[in-house]
Design a protein around this motif. Structure first.
Motif, mmCIF file in Angstrom:
data_model
loop_
_atom_site.group_PDB
_atom_site.id
_atom_site.type_symbol
_atom_site.label_atom_id
_atom_site.label_comp_id
_atom_site.label_asym_id
_atom_site.label_seq_id
_atom_site.Cartn_x
_atom_site.Cartn_y
_atom_site.Cartn_z
ATOM 1 N N GLU A 32 0.838 -1.206 0.000
ATOM 2 C CA GLU A 32 0.000 0.000 0.000
ATOM 3 C C GLU A 32 0.870 1.253 0.000
ATOM 4 O O GLU A 32 1.931 1.279 0.626
ATOM 5 C CB GLU A 32 -0.918 0.045 1.218
ATOM 6 C CG GLU A 32 -2.014 -0.965 1.170
ATOM 7 C CD GLU A 32 -3.048 -0.762 2.277
ATOM 8 O OE1 GLU A 32 -4.033 -1.502 2.238
ATOM 9 O OE2 GLU A 32 -2.884 0.110 3.145
ATOM 10 N N HIS A 34 0.156 5.486 0.572
ATOM 11 C CA HIS A 34 -0.806 6.503 0.972
ATOM 12 C C HIS A 34 -0.241 7.869 0.594
ATOM 13 O O HIS A 34 0.901 8.187 0.936
ATOM 14 C CB HIS A 34 -1.067 6.450 2.475
ATOM 15 C CG HIS A 34 -1.476 5.090 2.949
ATOM 16 N ND1 HIS A 34 -2.767 4.638 2.852
ATOM 17 C CD2 HIS A 34 -0.750 4.089 3.492
ATOM 18 C CE1 HIS A 34 -2.823 3.404 3.330
ATOM 19 N NE2 HIS A 34 -1.613 3.056 3.724
ATOM 20 N N VAL A 46 -6.715 11.472 2.004
ATOM 21 C CA VAL A 46 -5.651 10.508 1.755
ATOM 22 C C VAL A 46 -6.081 9.624 0.597
ATOM 23 O O VAL A 46 -7.158 9.017 0.633
ATOM 24 C CB VAL A 46 -5.345 9.652 3.007
ATOM 25 C CG1 VAL A 46 -4.336 8.562 2.674
ATOM 26 C CG2 VAL A 46 -4.830 10.539 4.137
ATOM 27 N N THR A 48 -5.259 6.292 -1.387
ATOM 28 C CA THR A 48 -4.580 5.036 -1.085
ATOM 29 C C THR A 48 -4.507 4.167 -2.327
ATOM 30 O O THR A 48 -5.526 3.903 -2.966
ATOM 31 C CB THR A 48 -5.309 4.271 0.040
ATOM 32 O OG1 THR A 48 -5.335 5.112 1.201
ATOM 33 C CG2 THR A 48 -4.608 2.970 0.376
#
Length: 138
Positions: A32, A34, A46, A48
Motif C-alpha cells: 500500500e 498513501h 488521503v 490510497t
C-alpha cells in the motif's frame, strides 16, 4: 471511510478537487501507498493505492503542486506512448507485461513530486483524513 474513484475516458480522476492542490506526504509500506493530498481550498484527504507492485516518486519537496491524477487500465496504457515511456524510464517496466487486473497510477505535478505506480485499486478518503505518525510502546 474511503470510496473508490471514477475516471473519465482518458483516465483523469474525478469526483474530488485536486488540480492546483498539494501533495503533502507519502507513506509507502508493503503493498500500500498513501498519498496525503490537500486541495487548493485546504481540504485534506488521503489517496490510497492498494496491491502496489511497483512504485516510484521523484522530485519531492516542500510545496508539491498537483497538476493531474490519472488511473489507466492496461488497454489505455497500450495506446499512450508517453505513459509507456514513463513506465520504461522510471520503473524499468515493459508495459506489454501489464496484467489485465493492474492499473497505472500517475500523479503529474506543476511543481515538485511526480508519482508513478502499478497497482490494483485506488481509493480516496473523506475530507479531513490525514496521515500521522505515532510512537509505539517502547
Amino acid at each position: 471511510m474511503t470510496s473508490r474513484l471514477s475516471c473519465d475516458e482518458n483516465g483523469f480522476l474525478k469526483g474530488f478537487p485536486y488540480h492546483d492542490g498539494f501533495l503533502d506526504g507519502v507513506l509507502a509500506g508493503g503493498t500500500e501507498v498513501h498519498l496525503a493530498l490537500r486541495s487548493s481550498r485546504s481540504e485534506r484527504r488521503v489517496l490510497t493505492l492498494r496491491r502496489v507492485v511497483m512504485f516510484h516518486v521523484e522530485g519531492f519537496r516542500e510545496g508539491n503542486i498537483v497538476l493531474n491524477l490519472r488511473l489507466l487500465r492496461a488497454d489505455q496504457v497500450a495506446s499512450d506512448a508517453e505513459v509507456r515511456r514513463i513506465l520504461a524510464d522510471r520503473l524499468f517496466f515493459d508495459p506489454a507485461k501489464l496484467g489485465a487486473d493492474s492499473s497505472v497510477f500517475l500523479l503529474e505535478a506543476s511543481f515538485g513530486a511526480e508519482v508513478v505506480a502499478i497497482c490494483g485499486e485506488v481509493e480516496i478518503s473523506e475530507v479531513g483524513v490525514t496521515l500521522a505518525l505515532s510512537r509505539g510502546a517502547s
